[in-house]
Design a protein around this motif. Structure first.
Motif, short mmCIF file in Angstrom:
data_model
loop_
_atom_site.label_atom_id
_atom_site.label_comp_id
_atom_site.label_asym_id
_atom_site.label_seq_id
_atom_site.Cartn_x
_atom_site.Cartn_y
_atom_site.Cartn_z
N ALA A 31 -0.73 -1.03 -1.33
CA ALA A 31 -0.16 -1.96 -2.32
C ALA A 31 1.35 -1.80 -2.41
CB ALA A 31 -0.81 -1.71 -3.68
N ILE A 32 1.82 -0.56 -2.35
CA ILE A 32 3.27 -0.31 -2.37
C ILE A 32 3.93 -0.94 -1.15
CG2 ILE A 32 5.05 1.48 -2.27
CD1 ILE A 32 3.09 3.34 -3.73
N ILE A 33 3.27 -0.77 0.00
CA ILE A 33 3.81 -1.32 1.26
C ILE A 33 3.81 -2.84 1.22
CG2 ILE A 33 3.54 -1.38 3.76
CD1 ILE A 33 4.37 1.33 2.46
N ALA A 34 2.71 -3.42 0.71
CA ALA A 34 2.61 -4.88 0.64
C ALA A 34 3.70 -5.45 -0.25
CB ALA A 34 1.23 -5.28 0.11
N SER A 35 3.95 -4.81 -1.39
CA SER A 35 4.99 -5.29 -2.30
C SER A 35 6.38 -5.16 -1.69
CB SER A 35 4.92 -4.50 -3.61
OG SER A 35 5.92 -4.89 -4.50
N ASN A 36 6.59 -4.08 -0.93
CA ASN A 36 7.91 -3.81 -0.36
C ASN A 36 8.24 -4.68 0.85
OD1 ASN A 36 10.20 -1.63 -0.61
ND2 ASN A 36 9.81 -1.84 1.57
N PHE A 37 7.20 -4.95 1.70
CA PHE A 37 7.46 -5.66 2.95
C PHE A 37 6.81 -7.05 3.02
CE2 PHE A 37 7.69 -1.13 4.21
CZ PHE A 37 9.00 -1.11 4.65
N GLY A 38 5.71 -7.26 2.22
CA GLY A 38 5.00 -8.53 2.33
C GLY A 38 4.37 -8.70 3.69
N VAL A 39 4.38 -9.94 4.18
CA VAL A 39 3.87 -10.26 5.52
C VAL A 39 5.09 -10.57 6.38
CG1 VAL A 39 2.43 -11.83 6.86
CG2 VAL A 39 1.72 -11.15 4.56
N ALA A 259 -6.81 -6.30 5.64
CA ALA A 259 -8.27 -6.40 5.52
C ALA A 259 -8.93 -5.18 6.14
CB ALA A 259 -8.76 -7.68 6.20
N ASP A 260 -8.40 -4.74 7.29
CA ASP A 260 -8.93 -3.54 7.94
C ASP A 260 -8.77 -2.31 7.05
OD1 ASP A 260 -9.82 -4.73 10.26
OD2 ASP A 260 -7.93 -4.45 11.34
N ASN A 261 -7.67 -2.24 6.31
CA ASN A 261 -7.44 -1.10 5.42
C ASN A 261 -8.53 -1.00 4.37
OD1 ASN A 261 -5.11 -0.20 6.65
ND2 ASN A 261 -3.74 -1.34 5.29
N ILE A 262 -8.89 -2.14 3.79
CA ILE A 262 -9.91 -2.12 2.73
C ILE A 262 -11.29 -1.84 3.31
CG2 ILE A 262 -10.96 -3.40 0.84
CD1 ILE A 262 -8.40 -5.02 0.61
N VAL A 263 -11.60 -2.47 4.43
CA VAL A 263 -12.90 -2.19 5.04
C VAL A 263 -12.94 -0.76 5.56
CG1 VAL A 263 -12.55 -2.83 7.49
CG2 VAL A 263 -14.73 -3.29 6.41
N GLY A 264 -11.76 -0.23 5.92
CA GLY A 264 -11.68 1.18 6.31
C GLY A 264 -12.01 2.09 5.14
N MET A 265 -11.60 1.69 3.94
CA MET A 265 -11.94 2.45 2.74
C MET A 265 -13.44 2.50 2.55
SD MET A 265 -10.89 1.82 -1.27
CE MET A 265 -12.04 0.47 -1.51
N ILE A 266 -14.09 1.35 2.73
CA ILE A 266 -15.55 1.29 2.59
C ILE A 266 -16.22 2.12 3.67
CG2 ILE A 266 -17.55 -0.25 2.67
CD1 ILE A 266 -15.68 -2.45 1.54
N ASN A 267 -15.72 2.01 4.90
CA ASN A 267 -16.30 2.78 6.00
C ASN A 267 -16.18 4.28 5.77
OD1 ASN A 267 -17.27 0.73 7.66
ND2 ASN A 267 -15.30 0.40 8.63
N ILE A 325 -4.89 -7.62 -7.81
CA ILE A 325 -4.34 -6.50 -8.58
C ILE A 325 -3.54 -5.57 -7.67
CG2 ILE A 325 -4.95 -4.41 -9.87
CD1 ILE A 325 -7.40 -6.02 -10.92
N LEU A 326 -4.07 -5.32 -6.48
CA LEU A 326 -3.44 -4.37 -5.57
C LEU A 326 -2.21 -4.93 -4.86
CD1 LEU A 326 -6.47 -2.65 -3.80
CD2 LEU A 326 -4.83 -1.59 -5.35
N TYR A 327 -2.38 -6.12 -4.26
CA TYR A 327 -1.39 -6.60 -3.31
C TYR A 327 -0.46 -7.71 -3.82
CZ TYR A 327 -4.01 -4.11 0.32
OH TYR A 327 -4.62 -3.16 1.08
N GLU A 328 -0.93 -8.51 -4.77
CA GLU A 328 -0.18 -9.72 -5.13
C GLU A 328 1.02 -9.42 -6.02
OE1 GLU A 328 -1.37 -14.16 -6.70
OE2 GLU A 328 -2.97 -12.84 -6.02
N HIS A 329 1.97 -8.71 -5.40
CA HIS A 329 3.20 -8.34 -6.10
C HIS A 329 4.36 -8.46 -5.13
CE1 HIS A 329 0.50 -6.60 -9.10
NE2 HIS A 329 -0.07 -5.90 -8.13
N GLY A 330 5.55 -8.51 -5.66
CA GLY A 330 6.74 -8.50 -4.80
C GLY A 330 6.70 -9.59 -3.75
N LYS A 331 6.80 -9.19 -2.50
CA LYS A 331 6.86 -10.13 -1.40
C LYS A 331 5.49 -10.59 -0.89
CE LYS A 331 11.26 -8.27 0.30
NZ LYS A 331 11.97 -7.65 1.46
N PHE A 332 4.42 -10.07 -1.49
CA PHE A 332 3.07 -10.44 -1.04
C PHE A 332 2.57 -11.63 -1.87
CE2 PHE A 332 -1.38 -10.03 0.06
CZ PHE A 332 -1.33 -9.54 1.35
#
Length: 494
Positions: A31-39, A259-267, A325-332
Motif C-alpha cells: 500500500a505504501i508503494i502503491a501510494s508512492n509510485f502508483g502505476v 494482484a499477485d501480491n494479494i493472492v501471494g498472501m492467501i497462498n 482501503i489498502l491501495y486507493e491513495h496517492g497516485k493509485f
C-alpha cells in the motif's frame, strides 16, 4: 517425529497467526508503494527485473524443500545432503551471474518497451537478485525447522524483518525505487543472519561438500531434477504472464503484480502453511499403509478446500473495499483498484483447485514420484500459455489471469487421473466427491446471495461495507454448509 495433538494445534495456530501478521505487513508495504509510485514505468521495470531475478531461484526453493524434508526425516547421510545443497546453489549462482551480465540484451529481446523501461530494469537487477538470493538460501533452514517441528521460528523472523522494512520506509516522506530496494535488501540481510544464528543453535550444520559418488546424493538428485522441470514450468508461465502484460500497455504488469501480491498472501497464509504442516505428516502416514495415507490425504483436502472457498466468498464480498482501503491513495487511482479487484476475483476463485492439487502432489512426492508431476505440469503449462495468449487480446490483463485459472483446473483433473492410474483409489471416492460438490455449491450460492444484497443495499462507508459484507459472507457460508450437512463441519469440530 510425531507431535502431540496439543503441540500440533499450538504449532499450526502459531504459524497461522504469525503468517497472518506477516502478510498484512507485506500488504501494508504494498500500500505504501502503491501510494508512492502508483502505476508507472518504474514499477513495471521493478516487477520485470524481479521476475527475471526469481526465475532460477524459484526452482531451488520449491525443489530443495521437496527433497530435503524426506532426507531429514529419514536421516539420510549428512555428506549427501551437504553435497546436494552445494551443487544446487553453485549451479544456480552461475546461472544468475549469466543473467546479470546479459541483462540488457535479455530485456531488449523479451520486451518491446522504450529505452527508459530497459534502463530501469538493468539498473534494478543487481539489487533484486540479492533480495531474492538470501531468502532462497533459507529454504534449506526452513526445511530443517519443519523436520524438528519448529514451524513458527522462521516465520517470526520474517515478520520482524517486514516490520523493520516498513519502519524504514515510513522514515521517508517519499522515496525512489532504488531507496526502496536498499531497504528491502537490508531486511533480507537481517532475516538471513538471525535465521541462520537460531537454526545453528538448534543443531543445524552445513559444510560445503562434493561427494559425487555418494549413492544417496544420486538418489536425491534423481528426485530433484524432475521437480526443477515441474517448478520451472510454473515459473515459465509466470514469465510469460509478465511478458504479455508488459507488452499490452503501461501499468498492466504493475496491476498484475499487485494482484499477485494479494493472492501471494492467501497462498502463503493458507495454502503454504497448510501444505507445510501436512507434508511431513503424509510422509509419516505412508509408513503405516497406502490406504491410511490416502485417507488422510482426502480428509485434509476436503477441509482445506472448504477453508479456501470461505476465503473466496469473503473476498468476492469485501475484496473491492479491501483493495480500496489498502491501495486507493496517492497516485493509485480508483480505476487501477477496480482492475486489481477483478483480477483478484478470478485469481482467488482458482485457488480452491490449487490447494487440492498441491496436496495430491505431496502424495506423489511421498512416494518418490516426481516424474508424474512433471508430466502433469508440462501439459498444464502449455494450457496456461495457450489460453493466456488467446485471451490476452480480447480481455487484456484479465485474459492472462483466466489462463492461469483454467490451467489450474486442468492440472487438478489430470493429477487426479494420474493418481487413479498409478496408485488406484484405496478409499471410497463417491462420498469424497459429494463433499467437494457440497462445498462448491455453497461457494457459488453465497457469492450470488452476497452480490445481490450488495446491489440492493445503498452505498455505505468503505470500512462499514468491508466488515458488514465480510461477516454476511462468512455466516451465510457456514449456514449453507450446515444445511447441506457437510462433513467438513464434523472434521473441524474434531
Amino acid at each position: 517425529m510425531k507431535i502431540k495433538r496439543t503441540g500440533a494445534a499450538v504449532q499450526l495456530s502459531g504459524m497461522m497467526i504469525v503468517t497472518l501478521i506477516t502478510q498484512f505487513l507485506s500488504i501494508y508495504k504494498s500500500a505504501i508503494i502503491a501510494s508512492n509510485f502508483g502505476v508507472s514505468v518504474e514499477m513495471d521495470a521493478y516487477h520485470f527485473a524481479n521476475n527475471l531475478s526469481t526465475f532460477f531461484l524459484t526452482f531451488v526453493s520449491a525443489g530443495i524443500t521437496t527433497v530435503i524434508i524426506p532426507a531429514y526425516v529419514k536421516k539420510v547421510d549428512r555428506e549427501a545432503v551437504d553435497s546436494f545443497i552445494t551443487i544446487i546453489f553453485s549451479v544456480v549462482g552461475f546461472l544468475l551471474l549469466l543473467v546479470f551480465l546479459l541483462r540488457t540484451q535479455l530485456v531488449q529481446i523479451l520486451v518491446d518497451r522504450d529505452a527508459t523501461f530497459n534502463s530501469f530494469v538493468s539498473e534494478f537487477m543487481i539489487l533484486t537478485m540479492w533480495i531474492q538470493i538470501l531468502p532462497a538460501i533459507l529454504s534449506v533452514t526452513t526445511a530443517y525447522y519443519q523436520c524438528i517441528n519448529h514451524f513458527v521460528i522462521p516465520k517470526t523472523v520474517l515478520m520482524i524483518s517486514n516490520m523493520g522494512i516498513i519502519g524504514g520506509l515510513l522514515l521517508y516522506k517519499s522515496f525512489t525505487v532504488q531507496q526502496y530496494l536498499v531497504v528491502l535488501l537490508l531486511g533480507a540481510i537481517f532475516q538471513f543472519i538471525v535465521d541462520v544464528f537460531i537454526v545453528v543453535k538448534l543443531g543445524f550444520r552445513f559444510r560445503p561438500s562434493l561427494a559425487f559418488h555418494n549413492p544417496e546424493l544420486k538418489n536425491m538428485l534423481s528426485v530433484f531434477l524432475p521437480t526443477i522441470f515441474s517448478t520451472g514450468i510454473y515459473k515459465i508461465n509466470t514469465m510469460v504472464d509478465a511478458l504479455l502484460s508488459s507488452n499490452i500497455g503501461e501499468g498492466q504488469l504493475t496491476i498484475l503484480s499487485y494482484a499477485d501480491n494479494i493472492v501471494g498472501m492467501i497462498n502463503t497464509l493458507v495454502i503454504g502453511n497448510l501444505t507445510i504442516y501436512v507434508y511431513p505428516k503424509i510422509v509419516e502416514k505412508i509408513r503405516e499403509s497406502q490406504e491410511e495415507c490416502q485417507k488422510s490425504l482426502w480428509n485434509y483436502s476436503l477441509t482445506f478446500h472448504a477453508v479456501v472457498c470461505l476465503i473466496v466468498v469473503g473476498f468476492v464480498a469485501s475484496g473491492r473495499e479491501f483493495i480500496g482501503i489498502l491501495y486507493e491513495h496517492g497516485k493509485f487511482t480508483a480505476k487501477a483498484a477496480d482492475s486489481v479487484y477483478l483480477c483478484m476475483c478470478i485469481y482467488v476463485f482458482g485457488q480452491q483447485t490449487n490447494i487440492v492439487r498441491d496436496l495430491i502432489y505431496r502424495y506423489f512426492y511421498t512416494n518418490n514420484n516426481t516424474k508424474s508431476t512433471v508430466k502433469n505440469g508440462l501439459i498444464t503449462s502449455i494450457t496456461n500459455v495457450l489460453v493466456s495468449i488467446i485471451l490476452v487480446k480480447p480481455l487484456g490483463v484479465y485474459g492472462i489471469v483466466m489462463g492461469t485459472v483454467v490451467a489450474g483446473v486442468v492440472s487438478l483433473v489430470m493429477i487426479v487421473l494420474r493418481m487413479k492410474n498409478e496408485y488406484g483409489f484405496l478409499n471410497p471416492m463417491r462420498q469424497v466427491i459429494i463433499e467437494f460438490c457440497k462445498t462448491e455449491v455453497c461457494t457459488i450460492l453465497v457469492m450470488v446471495i452476497v452480490i445481490s444484497i450488495k446491489h440492493i443495499v445503498p452505498t455505505l462507508n468503505v470500512f462499514v461495507s468491508f466488515f458488514l459484507f465480510g461477516i454476511i459472507s462468512v455466516l451465510t457460508y457456514l449456514i449453507c454448509m450446515i444445511l447441506l450437512k457437510s462433513k467438513i463441519i464434523t472434521y473441524v469440530r474434531k
